[in-house]
Design a protein around this motif. Structure first.
Motif, PDB file in Angstrom:
ATOM      1  N   ARG A 281       0.841  -1.194   0.000  1.00 26.91           N
ATOM      2  CA  ARG A 281       0.000   0.000   0.000  1.00 26.91           C
ATOM      3  C   ARG A 281       0.878   1.246   0.000  1.00 26.91           C
ATOM      4  NH1 ARG A 281      -5.352  -0.870   1.375  1.00 26.91           N
ATOM      5  NH2 ARG A 281      -5.556   1.324   1.935  1.00 26.91           N
ATOM      6  N   LEU A 282       0.504   2.204  -0.798  1.00 24.60           N
ATOM      7  CA  LEU A 282       1.282   3.429  -0.886  1.00 24.60           C
ATOM      8  C   LEU A 282       1.311   4.165   0.449  1.00 24.60           C
ATOM      9  CD1 LEU A 282       2.843   5.589  -2.452  1.00 24.60           C
ATOM     10  CD2 LEU A 282       0.656   6.517  -3.232  1.00 24.60           C
ATOM     11  N   SER A 283       0.194   4.188   1.146  1.00 32.16           N
ATOM     12  CA  SER A 283       0.117   4.914   2.408  1.00 32.16           C
ATOM     13  C   SER A 283       0.991   4.302   3.491  1.00 32.16           C
ATOM     14  CB  SER A 283      -1.339   4.969   2.896  1.00 32.16           C
ATOM     15  OG  SER A 283      -1.852   3.652   3.066  1.00 32.16           O
ATOM     16  N   GLU A 284       1.448   3.068   3.286  1.00 34.75           N
ATOM     17  CA  GLU A 284       2.294   2.399   4.274  1.00 34.75           C
ATOM     18  C   GLU A 284       3.787   2.601   3.997  1.00 34.75           C
ATOM     19  OE1 GLU A 284       1.015  -1.628   4.250  1.00 34.75           O
ATOM     20  OE2 GLU A 284      -0.886  -1.215   5.281  1.00 34.75           O
ATOM     21  N   VAL A 285       4.107   3.316   2.914  1.00 34.86           N
ATOM     22  CA  VAL A 285       5.508   3.614   2.613  1.00 34.86           C
ATOM     23  C   VAL A 285       5.985   4.700   3.582  1.00 34.86           C
ATOM     24  CG1 VAL A 285       7.126   4.482   0.902  1.00 34.86           C
ATOM     25  CG2 VAL A 285       5.266   2.983   0.199  1.00 34.86           C
ATOM     26  N   LYS A 286       6.928   4.372   4.425  1.00 34.13           N
ATOM     27  CA  LYS A 286       7.425   5.306   5.421  1.00 34.13           C
ATOM     28  C   LYS A 286       8.465   6.241   4.810  1.00 34.13           C
ATOM     29  CE  LYS A 286       4.985   3.188   8.531  1.00 34.13           C
ATOM     30  NZ  LYS A 286       3.726   3.823   9.032  1.00 34.13           N
ATOM     31  N   GLN A 287       8.641   7.384   5.478  1.00 33.48           N
ATOM     32  CA  GLN A 287       9.628   8.340   5.010  1.00 33.48           C
ATOM     33  C   GLN A 287      11.024   7.741   5.034  1.00 33.48           C
ATOM     34  OE1 GLN A 287       8.777  11.224   3.694  1.00 33.48           O
ATOM     35  NE2 GLN A 287      10.896  11.715   3.159  1.00 33.48           N
ATOM     36  N   GLU A 288      11.269   6.836   5.991  1.00 30.74           N
ATOM     37  CA  GLU A 288      12.566   6.172   6.055  1.00 30.74           C
ATOM     38  C   GLU A 288      12.847   5.374   4.787  1.00 30.74           C
ATOM     39  OE1 GLU A 288      10.246   6.119   8.263  1.00 30.74           O
ATOM     40  OE2 GLU A 288      11.042   6.787  10.199  1.00 30.74           O
ATOM     41  N   ALA A 289      11.800   4.760   4.222  1.00 31.42           N
ATOM     42  CA  ALA A 289      11.959   3.993   2.987  1.00 31.42           C
ATOM     43  C   ALA A 289      12.266   4.912   1.813  1.00 31.42           C
ATOM     44  CB  ALA A 289      10.696   3.182   2.704  1.00 31.42           C
ATOM     45  N   VAL A 290      11.649   6.108   1.813  1.00 28.14           N
ATOM     46  CA  VAL A 290      11.929   7.090   0.765  1.00 28.14           C
ATOM     47  C   VAL A 290      13.390   7.514   0.841  1.00 28.14           C
ATOM     48  CG1 VAL A 290      11.333   9.344  -0.165  1.00 28.14           C
ATOM     49  CG2 VAL A 290       9.544   7.893   0.798  1.00 28.14           C
ATOM     50  N   TYR A 291      13.847   7.812   2.059  1.00 29.89           N
ATOM     51  CA  TYR A 291      15.244   8.193   2.245  1.00 29.89           C
ATOM     52  C   TYR A 291      16.188   7.074   1.811  1.00 29.89           C
ATOM     53  CZ  TYR A 291      13.715  12.219   5.056  1.00 29.89           C
ATOM     54  OH  TYR A 291      13.154  13.385   5.482  1.00 29.89           O
ATOM     55  N   ALA A 292      15.833   5.843   2.153  1.00 31.29           N
ATOM     56  CA  ALA A 292      16.683   4.705   1.806  1.00 31.29           C
ATOM     57  C   ALA A 292      16.807   4.552   0.295  1.00 31.29           C
ATOM     58  CB  ALA A 292      16.123   3.421   2.419  1.00 31.29           C
ATOM     59  N   THR A 293      15.691   4.733  -0.419  1.00 34.01           N
ATOM     60  CA  THR A 293      15.706   4.633  -1.880  1.00 34.01           C
ATOM     61  C   THR A 293      16.589   5.716  -2.489  1.00 34.01           C
ATOM     62  OG1 THR A 293      13.474   3.691  -1.925  1.00 34.01           O
ATOM     63  CG2 THR A 293      14.277   4.692  -3.960  1.00 34.01           C
ATOM     64  N   MET A 294      16.470   6.939  -1.984  1.00 35.90           N
ATOM     65  CA  MET A 294      17.271   8.043  -2.507  1.00 35.90           C
ATOM     66  C   MET A 294      18.754   7.857  -2.174  1.00 35.90           C
ATOM     67  SD  MET A 294      14.716  11.258  -1.641  1.00 35.90           S
ATOM     68  CE  MET A 294      15.340  12.340  -2.919  1.00 35.90           C
ATOM     69  N   SER A 295      19.032   7.396  -0.963  1.00 37.57           N
ATOM     70  CA  SER A 295      20.425   7.172  -0.565  1.00 37.57           C
ATOM     71  C   SER A 295      21.078   6.102  -1.430  1.00 37.57           C
ATOM     72  CB  SER A 295      20.479   6.754   0.908  1.00 37.57           C
ATOM     73  OG  SER A 295      19.988   7.778   1.746  1.00 37.57           O
ATOM     74  N   LYS A 296      20.345   5.036  -1.684  1.00 36.87           N
ATOM     75  CA  LYS A 296      20.862   3.948  -2.513  1.00 36.87           C
ATOM     76  C   LYS A 296      21.149   4.426  -3.927  1.00 36.87           C
ATOM     77  CE  LYS A 296      19.572  -0.637  -4.271  1.00 36.87           C
ATOM     78  NZ  LYS A 296      18.502  -1.668  -4.276  1.00 36.87           N
ATOM     79  N   ARG A 297      20.303   5.291  -4.423  1.00 33.60           N
ATOM     80  CA  ARG A 297      20.420   5.745  -5.805  1.00 33.60           C
ATOM     81  C   ARG A 297      21.570   6.730  -5.996  1.00 33.60           C
ATOM     82  NH1 ARG A 297      15.525   8.639  -9.248  1.00 33.60           N
ATOM     83  NH2 ARG A 297      16.663   8.939 -11.192  1.00 33.60           N
ATOM     84  N   TYR A 298      21.796   7.597  -5.008  1.00 29.31           N
ATOM     85  CA  TYR A 298      22.751   8.684  -5.206  1.00 29.31           C
ATOM     86  C   TYR A 298      24.004   8.612  -4.332  1.00 29.31           C
ATOM     87  CZ  TYR A 298      19.022  10.967  -7.839  1.00 29.31           C
ATOM     88  OH  TYR A 298      18.061  11.268  -8.755  1.00 29.31           O
ATOM     89  N   PHE A 299      23.843   8.307  -3.055  1.00 28.34           N
ATOM     90  CA  PHE A 299      24.974   8.449  -2.144  1.00 28.34           C
ATOM     91  C   PHE A 299      25.966   7.296  -2.212  1.00 28.34           C
ATOM     92  CE2 PHE A 299      21.767  11.033   0.392  1.00 28.34           C
ATOM     93  CZ  PHE A 299      22.161  12.211  -0.215  1.00 28.34           C
ATOM     94  N   SER A 300      25.614   6.243  -2.886  1.00 30.96           N
ATOM     95  CA  SER A 300      26.587   5.169  -3.085  1.00 30.96           C
ATOM     96  C   SER A 300      27.719   5.629  -4.001  1.00 30.96           C
ATOM     97  CB  SER A 300      25.902   3.933  -3.676  1.00 30.96           C
ATOM     98  OG  SER A 300      25.301   4.246  -4.931  1.00 30.96           O
TER      99      SER A 300
END
Length: 377
Positions: A281-300
């Motif tokens: 469910r989209l509403s169950e996506v936590k902000q921590e998961a958003v941060y994790a996705t962005m970190s994985k994509r860019y900060f690596s």
């Protein structure tokens, strides 16, 4: 196919070949109508002044080419991910045809550019318009007059210019508008895109001359009108691709998603990207998961340079050459430049200044993701 995207990398081959056939058909129709000039006459390039090699604008086709940073692109339209409120679009179109120069305003990340690009693509596809785009953020002294000269040089029916981020170059936009007021083009149209204020949405407008000049042709966007429609578009696409992974959106999710900053269209897209990886469910996506996705994509790849540049970019501050050379890892800077995420230009009295190719709202969220990635809550 659209954007020169190879058929072999399309997820749906049927859609790929359908796209090719539509493109061929459009060219055939132009040839049959005798409008061969629209196909082959490069002298009608509206992005540059006649006789010059350097373009002041880019064509809509080039803007829509596949890009990790730019939104929307041709791919987004092909996958039906773009939502535009019909009433607002119709009002803007009517105003543009009547006034020919219109100011589109709104808060940061409220969907101004998306609305403008969607309208321009509609005019290009349905009414055979020729469209050119310019980001005014890096405008130099004297460019406002050149923009006007360009539009006068290509003053004919079916020509539309998009001038984005006008609030970042008020002096040049003022000059352009003053030139337009003195002798407006007879046919060419221009859509100015500007933030309504330098702060948040409820802050009083910062009045520039071009706000006064366009006072009778101004339309303000509101992100609340478009964010839910965009989310529904993405949800439909995800569910069509993998129905077993994504739960259908429920009406009671609206208020919850609003509290999750979904009214910010840039933040909404970051959340949707995280949802595409997690499912459920989209509403169950936590902000921590958003941060994790962005970190994985860019900060690596750019764990030192990118956070520092984002800290500046979120406030639309350019990085000085001294800071870039002395404080940032050279290898990361070179990689960012190679990926066209970091560009530099010499500015009179300031020297070399660098721009990070992220929307300020996205840079802010990336910086927040780094803080969470580095320090946690």
């Amino acid at each position: 196919p659209s954007g020169a995207r190879p058929i072999t990398i399309w997820e749906d081959l049927d859609q790929a070949f359908l796209n090719v056939s539509k493109g061929i058909r459009e060219v055939i129709e132009l040839l049959r109508s005798g409008d061969l000039a629209r196909v082959v006459d490069v002298s009608q390039d509206i992005t540059r002044l006649p006789g010059e090699q350097t373009s002041d604008f880019i064509s809509l086709q080039n803007y829509l080419k596949p890009s990790q940073l730019r939104f929307p692109t041709e791919d987004d339209f092909e996958r039906d991910l773009i939502y535009v409120p019909e009433k607002q679009s119709a009002e803007l179109l009517e105003m543009l045809h009547e006034k020919r120069r219109v100011l589109l305003t709104g808060a940061q990340a409220s969907g101004k550019t998306v609305l403008a690009i969607a309208l321009a693509k509609q005019l290009q596809d349905r009414e055979k318009y020729t469209v050119a785009y310019k980001d005014a953020e890096k405008a130099k002294e004297g460019e406002g007059r050149r923009w006007y000269q360009l539009m006068r040089a290509h003053d004919r029916k079916g020509v539309l210019y998009l001038l984005d981020n006008c609030h970042l170059a008020p002096e040049e936009v003022n000059e352009f508008c003053q030139q337009w007021e003195e002798q407006p083009p007879e046919h060419a149209q221009c859509l100015l895109i500007s933030r309504a204020s330098s702060g948040e949405e409820d802050t009083a407008w910062v009045v520039y001359h071009y706000f006064d000049a366009c006072s009778d042709a101004t339309l303000k966007t509101h992100s609340e009108e478009v964010y839910w429609g965009m989310i529904e578009k993405y949800a439909t696409y995800y569910q069509h691709q993998k129905p077993e992974r994504f739960a259908a959106l429920a009406e009671d999710e609206v208020q919850l998603l609003k509290r999750q900053r979904a009214h910010n269209l840039v933040a909404s897209r970051s959340r949707l990207e995280a949802w595409s990886e997690l499912g459920g469910r989209l509403s169950e996506v936590k902000q921590e998961a958003v941060y994790a996705t962005m970190s994985k994509r860019y900060f690596s790849r750019w764990k030192e340079a990118l956070p520092k540049l984002c800290a500046l970019r979120q406030y639309e501050i350019r990085a000085h050459n001294f800071f870039v050379e002395s404080q940032l890892p050279r290898q990361e800077v070179q990689e960012l430049q190679e990926e066209k995420l970091l560009t530099g230009a010499t500015v009179q009295n300031y020297g070399m200044l660098y721009d990070l190719a992220f929307h300020p709202a996205e840079a802010r969220e990336l910086f927040e993701a780094y803080i969470y990635y580095r320090y946690g809550d």
